[in-house]
Write a protein that holds these residues in place. Structure first.
Motif, PDB file in Angstrom:
ATOM      1  N   LEU A   1      11.395   1.634   0.893  1.00  0.00           N
ATOM      2  CA  LEU A   1      10.481   2.081   0.134  1.00  0.00           C
ATOM      3  C   LEU A   1      10.630   3.912   0.801  1.00  0.00           C
ATOM      4  N   ALA A   2      10.391   4.548   1.684  1.00  0.00           N
ATOM      5  CA  ALA A   2      10.470   5.694   1.903  1.00  0.00           C
ATOM      6  C   ALA A   2      11.785   6.305   1.863  1.00  0.00           C
ATOM      7  N   ALA A   3      13.023   5.580   1.037  1.00  0.00           N
ATOM      8  CA  ALA A   3      14.070   6.333   0.122  1.00  0.00           C
ATOM      9  C   ALA A   3      14.286   6.589  -1.164  1.00  0.00           C
ATOM     10  N   CYS A   4      12.775   6.803  -1.215  1.00  0.00           N
ATOM     11  CA  CYS A   4      12.428   7.449  -3.055  1.00  0.00           C
ATOM     12  C   CYS A   4      11.437   7.708  -2.349  1.00  0.00           C
ATOM     13  N   ARG A   5      11.054   8.313  -3.551  1.00  0.00           N
ATOM     14  CA  ARG A   5       9.750   9.073  -3.940  1.00  0.00           C
ATOM     15  C   ARG A   5       9.178   8.303  -4.306  1.00  0.00           C
ATOM     16  N   ARG A   6       8.541   6.940  -5.178  1.00  0.00           N
ATOM     17  CA  ARG A   6       7.949   6.427  -5.531  1.00  0.00           C
ATOM     18  C   ARG A   6       8.205   5.403  -4.648  1.00  0.00           C
ATOM     19  N   GLY A   7       8.444   5.045  -4.016  1.00  0.00           N
ATOM     20  CA  GLY A   7       8.545   3.869  -3.019  1.00  0.00           C
ATOM     21  C   GLY A   7       7.557   4.955  -1.672  1.00  0.00           C
ATOM     22  N   ARG A   8       7.639   6.468  -1.358  1.00  0.00           N
ATOM     23  CA  ARG A   8       6.667   7.122  -0.937  1.00  0.00           C
ATOM     24  C   ARG A   8       5.363   7.186  -0.806  1.00  0.00           C
ATOM     25  N   ARG A   9       5.352   7.424  -2.154  1.00  0.00           N
ATOM     26  CA  ARG A   9       3.462   7.093  -2.910  1.00  0.00           C
ATOM     27  C   ARG A   9       2.704   6.064  -2.469  1.00  0.00           C
ATOM     28  N   LEU A  10       4.039   4.703  -3.106  1.00  0.00           N
ATOM     29  CA  LEU A  10       3.075   3.583  -2.579  1.00  0.00           C
ATOM     30  C   LEU A  10       3.169   3.433  -1.252  1.00  0.00           C
ATOM     31  N   LEU A  11       3.805   4.349  -0.329  1.00  0.00           N
ATOM     32  CA  LEU A  11       3.735   3.789   1.172  1.00  0.00           C
ATOM     33  C   LEU A  11       1.732   4.639   1.508  1.00  0.00           C
ATOM     34  N   ALA A  12       2.210   5.629   1.291  1.00  0.00           N
ATOM     35  CA  ALA A  12       1.334   6.849   1.086  1.00  0.00           C
ATOM     36  C   ALA A  12      -0.445   6.195   0.554  1.00  0.00           C
ATOM     37  N   ARG A  13      -0.146   5.097  -0.421  1.00  0.00           N
ATOM     38  CA  ARG A  13      -1.517   4.400  -1.164  1.00  0.00           C
ATOM     39  C   ARG A  13      -1.863   3.597  -0.210  1.00  0.00           C
ATOM     40  N   MET A  14      -0.721   2.713   0.322  1.00  0.00           N
ATOM     41  CA  MET A  14      -1.429   1.648   1.199  1.00  0.00           C
ATOM     42  C   MET A  14      -1.952   1.828   2.681  1.00  0.00           C
ATOM     43  N   ALA A  15      -1.426   3.001   2.848  1.00  0.00           N
ATOM     44  CA  ALA A  15      -1.643   3.524   4.650  1.00  0.00           C
ATOM     45  C   ALA A  15      -3.098   3.847   4.049  1.00  0.00           C
TER      46      ALA A  15
END
Length: 325
Positions: free
Chosen positions: A172-186
């Protein structure tokens, strides 16, 4: 003679085994040889078929006079066979479920014992890297996760991925959508599970996303936004409620280990600072001692010079006084 009963039992057994193969877990289902089910059943029922053929060659017994007047109740064989098959299927499903649950609990217990033993054995040196790597290994082994990572922070541009197991970097950290998903879960603060990554990220391939199907994010350290992230493999991988509970247990063990490692690092820092301060004070005392020795040496030289310079006049005065006496 029970004509057709053996065939019915064989068909029911085949249907039961095929159904059990369909409901088996993904890893077990992949190991089942479906093409060999019929062959194994035919081999198992061969002795019974041979007995049936032998019985078929016997002459028919004469009918008794009371046979026509027999008024016994005959149960519909079709309904009885169907009920027996349904009961056997339910029993098989229950057995498979309980066996799978028992095997999983055994794996979880063994993994937790290994994790606790690892925390105990590393208590002498409190190696943070070893603690994190062992926790990720346990998650991958028990849950069957394809990728397991430890991520800190909610920075969309550059999340802090501390450790990765299974791939070179966090998917997920490899793409911006994935990083947004990580941020929402955190930012949620609790445990989060996404059953369909492809649909969540709105990508073209709806079957899986880079070979991954689902993701679970479990909090480890809320203050640092440190989270344990596990990825289920595609195409049908998923995280059950028991998986999420086990991940939470591992996260709790990991939090304890990381807290001990942090305390040990803090003690190490205090010890190092104390050693530096002791060395500085020792150097100051050494310099003060050297200065005192220098002053003592200077004092000795001054007194020596004074006594030498005064010895001659005093000797002359004493000689004159003696002469006058």
């Amino acid at each position: 003679r029970g004509d057709g009963v053996l065939d019915t039992l064989l068909a029911a057994s085949r249907a039961l085994l095929e159904h059990l193969a369909d409901i088996a877990p993904g890893r077990v289902r992949a190991e089942i040889d479906r093409s060999g089910i019929a062959e194994h059943l035919d081999r198992a029922f061969a002795p019974l078929r041979a007995r049936g053929l032998a019985a078929a060659t016997l002459p028919d017994l004469p009918a008794t006079p009371d046979a026509a007047a027999d008024s016994s109740v005959v149960v519909d064989a079709v309904d009885t066979d169907r009920n027996q098959v349904e009961a056997a299927v339910r029993l098989g499903e229950s057995w498979v479920g309980e066996r799978t649950r028992a095997q999983r609990l055994e794996r979880e217990g063994r993994a937790l014992r290994q994790l606790s033993e690892m925390l105990r054995t590393t208590a002498i040196r409190f190696d943070r890297g070893v603690i994190v790597e062992r926790a990720l290994d346990v998650v991958s082994e028990v849950v069957g996760a394809a990728v397991v990572t430890l991520v800190a922070g909610v920075d969309v541009d550059a999340p802090d991925v501390e450790c990765v197991r299974g791939r070179a970097r966090d998917p997920l950290a490899a793409c911006r959508r994935g990083r947004r998903l990580l941020a929402r879960m955190a930012a949620s603060g609790g445990s989060c599970v996404v059953d369909d990554l492809a649909a969540e990220l709105d990508v073209a391939d709806q079957g899986s996303w880079f070979g991954l199907r689902a993701v679970a994010s479990i909090p480890v350290d809320p203050q640092r936004m440190l989270r344990l992230v596990a990825y289920a493999p595609g195409p049908d991988g998923r995280f059950r409620e028991s998986d999420v509970g086990f991940l939470a247990t591992v996260a709790a063990h990991l939090a304890i280990g990381l807290e001990k490692a942090a305390l040990y690092e803090e003690l190490q820092a205090h010890r190092d600072a104390l050693e530096v301060k002791v060395e500085e004070r020792t150097a100051e005392l050494r310099r003060a001692y050297d200065e005192m020795r220098a002053l003592e040496s200077m004092k000795d030289r001054v007194l020596g010079n004074v006594s030498h310079e005064m010895r001659t006049p005093i000797t002359a005065i004493l000689g004159a006084a003696t002469f006058l006496r």
